[in-house]
Design a protein around this motif. Structure first.
Motif, mmCIF file in Angstrom:
data_model
loop_
_atom_site.group_PDB
_atom_site.id
_atom_site.type_symbol
_atom_site.label_atom_id
_atom_site.label_comp_id
_atom_site.label_asym_id
_atom_site.label_seq_id
_atom_site.Cartn_x
_atom_site.Cartn_y
_atom_site.Cartn_z
ATOM 1 N N GLU A 468 0.835 -1.212 0.000
ATOM 2 C CA GLU A 468 0.000 0.000 0.000
ATOM 3 C C GLU A 468 0.867 1.259 0.000
ATOM 4 N N PHE A 469 0.312 2.319 -0.601
ATOM 5 C CA PHE A 469 1.006 3.612 -0.664
ATOM 6 C C PHE A 469 0.617 4.412 0.577
ATOM 7 N N LYS A 470 1.487 4.390 1.591
ATOM 8 C CA LYS A 470 1.152 5.007 2.881
ATOM 9 C C LYS A 470 2.286 5.894 3.355
ATOM 10 N N PRO A 471 2.287 7.169 2.989
ATOM 11 C CA PRO A 471 3.370 8.068 3.424
ATOM 12 C C PRO A 471 3.525 8.106 4.943
ATOM 13 N N GLU A 472 2.417 7.823 5.655
ATOM 14 C CA GLU A 472 2.449 7.914 7.126
ATOM 15 C C GLU A 472 3.505 6.999 7.739
ATOM 16 N N ARG A 473 3.892 5.936 7.017
ATOM 17 C CA ARG A 473 4.863 5.011 7.630
ATOM 18 C C ARG A 473 6.244 5.677 7.811
ATOM 19 N N TRP A 474 6.435 6.834 7.150
ATOM 20 C CA TRP A 474 7.716 7.540 7.261
ATOM 21 C C TRP A 474 7.694 8.640 8.313
ATOM 22 N N LEU A 475 6.544 8.807 8.968
ATOM 23 C CA LEU A 475 6.414 9.930 9.912
ATOM 24 C C LEU A 475 6.426 9.460 11.362
ATOM 25 N N ARG A 476 7.160 10.190 12.201
ATOM 26 C CA ARG A 476 7.098 9.975 13.655
ATOM 27 C C ARG A 476 6.765 11.337 14.253
ATOM 28 N N ASP A 477 5.647 11.408 14.958
ATOM 29 C CA ASP A 477 5.151 12.683 15.507
ATOM 30 C C ASP A 477 5.083 13.756 14.418
ATOM 31 N N GLY A 478 4.643 13.360 13.258
ATOM 32 C CA GLY A 478 4.446 14.309 12.157
ATOM 33 C C GLY A 478 5.731 14.712 11.435
ATOM 34 N N ARG A 479 6.882 14.239 11.910
ATOM 35 C CA ARG A 479 8.153 14.596 11.264
ATOM 36 C C ARG A 479 8.665 13.421 10.439
ATOM 37 N N TYR A 480 9.281 13.762 9.298
ATOM 38 C CA TYR A 480 9.839 12.716 8.432
ATOM 39 C C TYR A 480 11.017 12.032 9.137
ATOM 40 N N THR A 481 11.033 10.703 9.109
ATOM 41 C CA THR A 481 12.154 9.961 9.712
ATOM 42 C C THR A 481 12.713 9.015 8.662
ATOM 43 N N SER A 482 14.021 9.092 8.448
ATOM 44 C CA SER A 482 14.585 8.235 7.388
ATOM 45 C C SER A 482 14.738 6.798 7.895
ATOM 46 N N GLU A 483 14.857 5.878 6.944
ATOM 47 C CA GLU A 483 14.993 4.455 7.269
ATOM 48 C C GLU A 483 16.436 4.015 7.059
ATOM 49 N N SER A 484 16.778 2.860 7.576
ATOM 50 C CA SER A 484 18.117 2.305 7.327
ATOM 51 C C SER A 484 18.310 2.119 5.818
ATOM 52 N N ALA A 485 19.501 2.473 5.326
ATOM 53 C CA ALA A 485 19.780 2.378 3.885
ATOM 54 C C ALA A 485 19.802 0.926 3.408
ATOM 55 N N TYR A 486 19.837 -0.024 4.344
ATOM 56 C CA TYR A 486 19.890 -1.437 3.947
ATOM 57 C C TYR A 486 18.499 -2.059 3.913
ATOM 58 N N LYS A 487 17.515 -1.236 4.316
ATOM 59 C CA LYS A 487 16.115 -1.639 4.251
ATOM 60 C C LYS A 487 15.461 -0.866 3.095
ATOM 61 N N PHE A 488 15.810 0.408 3.026
ATOM 62 C CA PHE A 488 15.330 1.295 1.957
ATOM 63 C C PHE A 488 16.571 1.676 1.138
ATOM 64 N N THR A 489 16.811 0.910 0.064
ATOM 65 C CA THR A 489 18.098 1.022 -0.632
ATOM 66 C C THR A 489 17.982 1.804 -1.945
ATOM 67 N N ALA A 490 16.917 2.597 -2.081
ATOM 68 C CA ALA A 490 16.712 3.343 -3.327
ATOM 69 C C ALA A 490 17.903 4.244 -3.649
ATOM 70 N N PHE A 491 18.621 4.709 -2.613
ATOM 71 C CA PHE A 491 19.781 5.585 -2.838
ATOM 72 C C PHE A 491 21.092 4.857 -2.568
ATOM 73 N N ASN A 492 21.044 3.527 -2.612
ATOM 74 C CA ASN A 492 22.223 2.722 -2.292
ATOM 75 C C ASN A 492 22.598 2.930 -0.818
ATOM 76 N N GLY A 493 23.747 2.448 -0.382
ATOM 77 C CA GLY A 493 24.111 2.585 1.027
ATOM 78 C C GLY A 493 25.609 2.445 1.195
ATOM 79 N N GLY A 494 26.097 2.661 2.407
ATOM 80 C CA GLY A 494 27.534 2.520 2.687
ATOM 81 C C GLY A 494 28.340 3.596 1.987
ATOM 82 N N PRO A 495 29.633 3.323 1.737
ATOM 83 C CA PRO A 495 30.507 4.356 1.144
ATOM 84 C C PRO A 495 30.046 4.819 -0.244
#
Ligand code: HEM
Length: 560
Positions: A468-495
């Motif tokens: 499902e398309f749910k932007p709310e899963r990225w919000l904590r107390d209404g503020r955007y919170t990023s996810e671990s790069a190894y779970k959300f790897t759209a921008f790659n991760g590490g060095p």
């Protein structure tokens, strides 16, 4: 079937021999022919049956392996037949199903002597291992580098080890400098207000739908050329003209991608003979080089004159031109060309493709669009000069600090990237034998594919509502919170985390907010939206939309 095969006795077919002896010699011949033909026929049947039995045996054996390996493994062909059938539909969904059935990792066995063998994974533990913990053991590798070298040379995207590190360090310092930020902010402002919005506005006057993906691709191409070369190719203009440099770049990338599905010896022979796809590649690379050479030459002249405009510049080309290598020698024109071409490739289509999927998802989830508009108008309302004045102004310009405050918009863009990552799969090569945290052993030289698209669709990572398309899963107390790069790897991760990540979010938020505030974007009914099979996840048929101008009364309700 078996009884037939086994009980067949050729000798018993010739008897009774007594009847034969009483016939003339021609009759004998005739009878002989008849008998031998019958014999051959029966032999044929027998061979056919044997083959059939063998085939059934192999098929059962191969299909049995499906449970263990995720796909049937055929003699000589390996898993190729399944891959071919997967390619007929949505390849990424096909891959996702297999990965899920195999708990996150599976081995793809290609045909004998092919270069298709690889390990495919979407297990976050494995990703952390290969992108960070054991980073030196998982470079891009020779196979990738050789395949794309003609276009990308030794640029950052195609380099490993020292060559990569040197470019990474210099570019990273530049990307985080205030001067660079100012340059990117100004160039984006110019592009959105003087080009993007006029192009969209002009489409209102015509009843025909526009291809929003094409418009956005032009926007980000011009933008990344300004960042890399400090030059604007002018793709995004009313009338959407064809620009030779942009065309050459697109053709060159497409022809390079084709090499990945052509056996290496075949494309190398074609390159030697200068035929087919290789001829096209050579011609388009020439087009790219001509543009690059001209920009480099002009910039060198500016540099030699120490002109004022040169001191102001902070594009990637100028930054590297001011530097020298370890021996104190300025970088060669070829290396400067490689650096710029790689930046264009890295930052060219990723944001525009993400924005296209985002607008398509908004069309299907109008409640999210409402919330974004509410957030944008709320931020405008906080301006000192008052909400009424700004809401009625068509020339509204967002300030960088306002863009920063748009948490819900950032969450919605991240959610679009989770479901439709611009780079759906990426790859590495193993330097020394290793074992992944999930227990998968990988031998030296193995190719590892990490399936970013599949990761966004795994219940084990995102929970039951993962599709499902749910932007709310990225919000904590209404503020955007990023996810671990190894779970959300759209921008790659590490060095090798994407260098343009912060800029990409700024660019996408700025363009999206500027469009959403002015228009409702309606996808044309029945327009087919499917991913194209390429290194970047384009929409195969573009995104045909109609725009409806928002009137003031509509906006007023969000200012209350
Ligand atoms: C939504 C937008 C973007 C996404 C999803 C994205 C994603 C990625 C990914 C997955 C990689 C790793 C590729 C690989 O190593 O195989 C990467 C690398 C890179 N990206 Fe982005 N990118 C985006 C926008 C940009 C922009 C706008 C720029 C530049 C202006 C940029 C510059 C780079 C560079 C230079 C690298 C190479 C980093 C390295 O190898 O050290 N990206 N990006």
């Amino acid at each position: 079937m078996h009884s037939n095969c086994i009980s067949y006795q050729p000798n018993t077919m010739i008897s009774p021999s007594s009847n034969l002896t009483s016939l003339s010699s021609s009759d004998h011949k005739l009878a002989g022919n008849f008998v031998s033909r019958g014999l051959f026929f029966l032999l044929d049947v027998q061979i056919l049956e044997l083959f059939l039995a063998l085939f059934v045996f192999i098929a059962i054996h191969s299909l049995r392996q499906k449970k263990r390996y995720g796909l049937p493994i055929w003699p000589f062909l390996g898993m190729l037949p399944s891959l071919i059938s997967g390619l007929q539909g949505n390849m990424y969904e096909w891959m996702t199903d297999i990965i899920i059935s195999q708990n996150g990792t599976f081995r793809f066995k290609g045909p004998w002597l092919s270069s298709l063998n690889c390990v495919v994974t979407s297990d976050p533990r494995n990703l952390e291992h290969l992108l960070k913990t054991k980073f030196p053991n998982f470079p891009k590798g020779h196979y990738f580098r050789d395949t794309v070298r003609d276009l990308l040379g030794d640029g950052i995207f195609n380099a490993d080890d020292e060559t990569w590190l040197r470019q990474r360090k210099t570019s990273s310092i530049e990307f985080h400098s205030a001067k660079f930020r100012q340059m990117t902010t100004e160039s984006l402002f110019e592009l959105v207000h003087s080009r993007l919005l006029p192009v969209l506005e002009s489409s209102l006057n015509s009843s025909a739908a526009i291809d929003l993906q094409d418009v956005l691709l032009r926007l980000t191409f011009d933008n990344v050329c300004m960042i890399a070369f400090g030059a604007d190719p002018g793709c995004l203009r009313v009338g959407l003209p064809e620009i030779p440099f942009a065309k050459a770049f697109e053709d060159a990338t497409e022809a390079t991608v084709l090499r990945f599905v052509t056996p290496t010896c075949v494309w190398k022979t074609m390159r030697f003979l200068d035929i087919g796809n290789e001829k096209k590649l050579k011609r388009s690379i020439k087009g790219v080089d001509e543009f690059a050479d001209e920009v480099i030459l002009t910039r060198k002249k500016e540099l030699s004159m120490q002109s004022n405009s040169m001191m102001q510049r902070s594009d990637i080309l100028t930054v590297f031109m001011r530097l020298k290598d370890e021996q104190g020698v300025p970088f060669s024109d070829k290396f400067l060309r490689d650096i710029c071409v790689n930046f264009i490739l890295a930052g060219r289509d990723t944001s525009s493709v993400a924005l296209s999927w985002f607008f398509w998802l908004l069309d299907r989830n109008p409640e999210v669009e409402e919330k974004i508009l509410g957030e944008v108008c709320g931020i405008i309302a906080e301006r000192e000069d008052g909400k009424m004045k700004e809401s009625s102004s068509n020339s509204l310009v967002f300030k960088p600090e306002e863009i920063k405050k748009m948490d819900y918009l950032q969450a919605a863009l991240s959610e679009a990237l989770r479901l439709y990552p611009s780079v759906p799969v990426d790859h590495k090569e193993v330097v020394e034998d290793d074992v992944f945290p999930d227990g998968t052993a990988v031998k030296k030289g193995t190719k590892v594919i990490y399936a970013i698209y599949a990761m966004g669709r795994m219940e084990a990572i995102w929970g039951k509502d993962c599709r499902e398309f749910k932007p709310e899963r990225w919000l904590r107390d209404g503020r955007y919170t990023s996810e671990s790069a190894y779970k959300f790897t759209a921008f790659n991760g590490g060095p090798r985390l994407c260098l343009g990540k912060d800029f990409a979010y700024y660019q996408m938020k700025y363009a999206a907010a500027s469009i959403i505030y002015r228009y409702r974007v309606k996808v044309v009914k029945g327009h087919p939206v499917v991913p194209k099979l390429a290194l970047t996840m384009y929409m195969k048929h573009g995104l045909k939309v109609n725009l409806c101008k928002r009137d003031e009364s509509e906006l007023q309700k969000y200012f209350k």
